[in-house]
Design a protein around this motif. Structure first.
Motif, PDB file in Angstrom:
ATOM      1  N   UNK A   1       0.839  -1.197   0.000  1.00 10.23           N
ATOM      2  CA  UNK A   1       0.000   0.000   0.000  1.00 10.23           C
ATOM      3  C   UNK A   1       0.877   1.251   0.000  1.00 10.23           C
ATOM      4  N   UNK A   2       1.927   1.251   0.802  1.00  8.09           N
ATOM      5  CA  UNK A   2       2.831   2.394   0.865  1.00  8.09           C
ATOM      6  C   UNK A   2       3.483   2.650  -0.486  1.00  8.09           C
ATOM      7  N   UNK A   3       3.883   1.586  -1.155  1.00  6.35           N
ATOM      8  CA  UNK A   3       4.516   1.721  -2.467  1.00  6.35           C
ATOM      9  C   UNK A   3       3.556   2.334  -3.482  1.00  6.35           C
ATOM     10  N   UNK A   4       2.331   1.809  -3.538  1.00  2.34           N
ATOM     11  CA  UNK A   4       1.363   2.309  -4.513  1.00  2.34           C
ATOM     12  C   UNK A   4       0.965   3.745  -4.203  1.00  2.34           C
ATOM     13  N   UNK A   5       0.846   4.055  -2.926  1.00  2.00           N
ATOM     14  CA  UNK A   5       0.509   5.421  -2.547  1.00  2.00           C
ATOM     15  C   UNK A   5       1.643   6.383  -2.902  1.00  2.00           C
ATOM     16  N   UNK A   6       2.873   5.981  -2.639  1.00  2.00           N
ATOM     17  CA  UNK A   6       4.017   6.826  -2.957  1.00  2.00           C
ATOM     18  C   UNK A   6       4.127   7.069  -4.456  1.00  2.00           C
ATOM     19  N   UNK A   7       3.787   6.052  -5.251  1.00  2.00           N
ATOM     20  CA  UNK A   7       3.904   6.164  -6.709  1.00  2.00           C
ATOM     21  C   UNK A   7       2.790   6.984  -7.330  1.00  2.00           C
ATOM     22  N   UNK A   8       1.563   6.841  -6.796  1.00  2.00           N
ATOM     23  CA  UNK A   8       0.405   7.465  -7.441  1.00  2.00           C
ATOM     24  C   UNK A   8      -0.205   8.620  -6.666  1.00  2.00           C
ATOM     25  N   UNK A   9      -0.111   8.596  -5.339  1.00  2.94           N
ATOM     26  CA  UNK A   9      -0.767   9.610  -4.518  1.00  2.94           C
ATOM     27  C   UNK A   9      -2.262   9.400  -4.377  1.00  2.94           C
ATOM     28  N   UNK A  10      -2.783   8.300  -4.955  1.00  2.92           N
ATOM     29  CA  UNK A  10      -4.234   8.063  -4.956  1.00  2.92           C
ATOM     30  C   UNK A  10      -4.466   6.562  -4.971  1.00  2.92           C
ATOM     31  N   UNK A  11      -4.967   6.030  -3.838  1.00  2.00           N
ATOM     32  CA  UNK A  11      -5.239   4.594  -3.730  1.00  2.00           C
ATOM     33  C   UNK A  11      -6.704   4.408  -3.366  1.00  2.00           C
ATOM     34  N   UNK A  12      -7.384   3.522  -4.113  1.00  2.00           N
ATOM     35  CA  UNK A  12      -8.795   3.223  -3.894  1.00  2.00           C
ATOM     36  C   UNK A  12      -8.938   1.792  -3.384  1.00  2.00           C
ATOM     37  N   UNK A  13      -9.706   1.630  -2.306  1.00  2.00           N
ATOM     38  CA  UNK A  13     -10.044   0.311  -1.769  1.00  2.00           C
ATOM     39  C   UNK A  13     -11.536   0.100  -2.019  1.00  2.00           C
ATOM     40  N   UNK A  14     -11.891  -0.973  -2.733  1.00  2.00           N
ATOM     41  CA  UNK A  14     -13.281  -1.166  -3.094  1.00  2.00           C
ATOM     42  C   UNK A  14     -13.738  -2.600  -2.855  1.00  2.00           C
ATOM     43  N   UNK A  15     -14.950  -2.744  -2.320  1.00  2.00           N
ATOM     44  CA  UNK A  15     -15.555  -4.051  -2.121  1.00  2.00           C
ATOM     45  C   UNK A  15     -15.231  -4.720  -0.805  1.00  2.00           C
ATOM     46  N   UNK A  16     -14.464  -4.084   0.073  1.00  2.00           N
ATOM     47  CA  UNK A  16     -14.064  -4.710   1.333  1.00  2.00           C
ATOM     48  C   UNK A  16     -15.162  -4.569   2.385  1.00  2.00           C
ATOM     49  N   UNK A  17     -15.412  -5.636   3.127  1.00  2.00           N
ATOM     50  CA  UNK A  17     -16.433  -5.633   4.163  1.00  2.00           C
ATOM     51  C   UNK A  17     -15.857  -5.150   5.499  1.00  2.00           C
ATOM     52  N   UNK A  18     -16.746  -4.648   6.339  1.00  2.00           N
ATOM     53  CA  UNK A  18     -16.410  -4.248   7.715  1.00  2.00           C
ATOM     54  C   UNK A  18     -15.384  -3.123   7.789  1.00  2.00           C
ATOM     55  N   UNK A  19     -15.190  -2.389   6.701  1.00  2.00           N
ATOM     56  CA  UNK A  19     -14.204  -1.309   6.721  1.00  2.00           C
ATOM     57  C   UNK A  19     -14.687  -0.138   7.572  1.00  2.00           C
ATOM     58  N   UNK A  20     -15.991   0.087   7.560  1.00  2.00           N
ATOM     59  CA  UNK A  20     -16.534   1.208   8.333  1.00  2.00           C
ATOM     60  C   UNK A  20     -16.214   1.079   9.816  1.00  2.00           C
ATOM     61  N   UNK A  21     -16.390  -0.097  10.390  1.00  2.00           N
ATOM     62  CA  UNK A  21     -16.156  -0.289  11.825  1.00  2.00           C
ATOM     63  C   UNK A  21     -14.674  -0.344  12.175  1.00  2.00           C
ATOM     64  N   UNK A  22     -13.823  -0.523  11.170  1.00  2.00           N
ATOM     65  CA  UNK A  22     -12.380  -0.613  11.410  1.00  2.00           C
ATOM     66  C   UNK A  22     -11.601   0.518  10.738  1.00  2.00           C
ATOM     67  N   UNK A  23     -12.304   1.617  10.430  1.00  2.00           N
ATOM     68  CA  UNK A  23     -11.684   2.678   9.642  1.00  2.00           C
ATOM     69  C   UNK A  23     -10.463   3.281  10.332  1.00  2.00           C
ATOM     70  N   UNK A  24     -10.607   3.684  11.587  1.00  2.00           N
ATOM     71  CA  UNK A  24      -9.482   4.323  12.278  1.00  2.00           C
ATOM     72  C   UNK A  24      -8.356   3.317  12.542  1.00  2.00           C
ATOM     73  N   UNK A  25      -8.691   2.066  12.833  1.00  2.00           N
ATOM     74  CA  UNK A  25      -7.656   1.046  12.992  1.00  2.00           C
ATOM     75  C   UNK A  25      -6.804   0.954  11.733  1.00  2.00           C
ATOM     76  N   UNK A  26      -7.445   1.110  10.564  1.00  2.00           N
ATOM     77  CA  UNK A  26      -6.723   1.045   9.299  1.00  2.00           C
ATOM     78  C   UNK A  26      -5.898   2.307   9.070  1.00  2.00           C
TER      79      UNK A  26
ATOM     80  N   UNK B   1      -8.510  10.778   3.858  1.00  2.00           N
ATOM     81  CA  UNK B   1      -9.188   9.484   3.700  1.00  2.00           C
ATOM     82  C   UNK B   1     -10.676   9.766   3.534  1.00  2.00           C
ATOM     83  N   UNK B   2     -11.232   9.475   2.377  1.00  2.00           N
ATOM     84  CA  UNK B   2     -12.660   9.630   2.122  1.00  2.00           C
ATOM     85  C   UNK B   2     -13.309   8.251   2.150  1.00  2.00           C
TER      86      UNK B   2
END
Length: 282
Positions: A25-50, A101-102
């Motif tokens: 994730x760090x590599x892709x973020x450093x290269x693009x500045x824009x990373x999208x995570x899509x389709x993952x479950x339970x992300x809302x309840x674990x947002x700050x942990x992430x 983080x949106x």
């Protein structure tokens, strides 16, 4: 959300979002500045942990935004249904976040997409004379920033703020605000690319930012109209929309991308929350 400058992690490729290696994730973020995570479950309840994994310190967001999901670091995006033009979040302020983080709790059925523009590409597209203008002319923001004050007093008090470009700093006890002038260049160096990026608050209407009382060049003059027209035209060519899906998360380099919002109808189901990483640990 399709754009060559976006890297997407699809849930179908991973057991869970926690199974994605942090270094990847760090590599892709450093290269693009824009990373999208899509389709993952339970992300809302674990947002700050992430987001904690990539955050050294969170930004203290403006108090006009309501805290969400039981955490003071998760806030509503700006209220209203009007269009908000492109900007880099808090680029006028002493606390300028490095990562935004949106998270989409609920997309809008008609309009209301978040808009994005690669400000590194925007800078590259500008004419040389325009670049020279901004390299030599900082922007002066006259600010009134709301702050929490428990002490009761009257009038104003001179205040020391250790921030490059800050002057005429005062605490206004009666309005519970920090008042100052801040000089900041409209162009900045990207942390991960070592290239220049046109990240600023020049395109957004000041009605969208009540903290900004005025915005001029350092000599008090306005930016020439032909220069502003060029910026608007070039930015429009590079802008793309989110086309949000429920549960999607965007990790955005706030000093490499501008963002805004399309207008939408009152009563829409649109629900986007925001986390601001002031300093990243990447």
């Amino acid at each position: 959300m399709t754009n060559s400058k976006v890297y997407t992690f699809e849930a179908s490729d991973y057991a869970s979002i926690k199974s994605i290696q942090r270094d990847l994730i760090s590599e892709k973020f450093s290269n693009t500045g824009f990373v999208l995570f899509t389709g993952f479950e339970n992300l809302e309840s674990n947002l700050i942990d992430f987001t904690d994994q990539y955050t050294d310190r969170y930004a203290k967001d403006t108090n006009r935004r309501e805290a969400r999901l039981g955490n003071e670091n998760i806030k509503n995006v700006d209220s209203g249904t009007n269009e908000i033009k492109l900007h880099s979040e808090a680029s006028f302020a002493p606390s300028w976040p490095e990562i935004l983080w949106f998270f989409c709790k609920s997309p809008c059925s008609n309009g209301g997409n978040t808009t994005f523009c690669n400000s590194l590409e925007l800078w590259k597209s500008l004419e040389k004379d325009t670049k020279s203008f901004f390299l030599g002319n900082p922007i002066k923001y006259l600010l009134s920033l709301p702050i929490d004050i428990r002490k009761k007093s009257k009038g104003k008090k001179r205040w020391f703020l250790e921030e490059i470009g800050a002057s005429n700093v005062n605490i206004n006890w009666e309005t519970s605000s920090l008042e100052l002038e801040l000089l900041r260049f409209a162009v900045t160096e990207c942390r991960f690319s070592n290239k220049l990026s046109f990240s600023n608050h020049l395109l957004v209407d000041l009605e969208s930012e009540p903290q900004i009382l005025s915005r001029t060049l350092s000599n008090g003059q306005e930016i020439p109209a032909d220069i502003m027209n060029e910026i608007k035209e070039k930015a429009a060519e590079l802008t793309f929309a989110s086309n949000w899906k429920k549960g999607e998360l965007v990790m955005l380099d706030n000093k490499r991308f501008l963002h805004g919002r399309e207008s939408f109808e009152t009563g829409s189901s649109r629900d986007i929350v925001l986390v601001q990483t002031l300093k990243t640990n990447l």
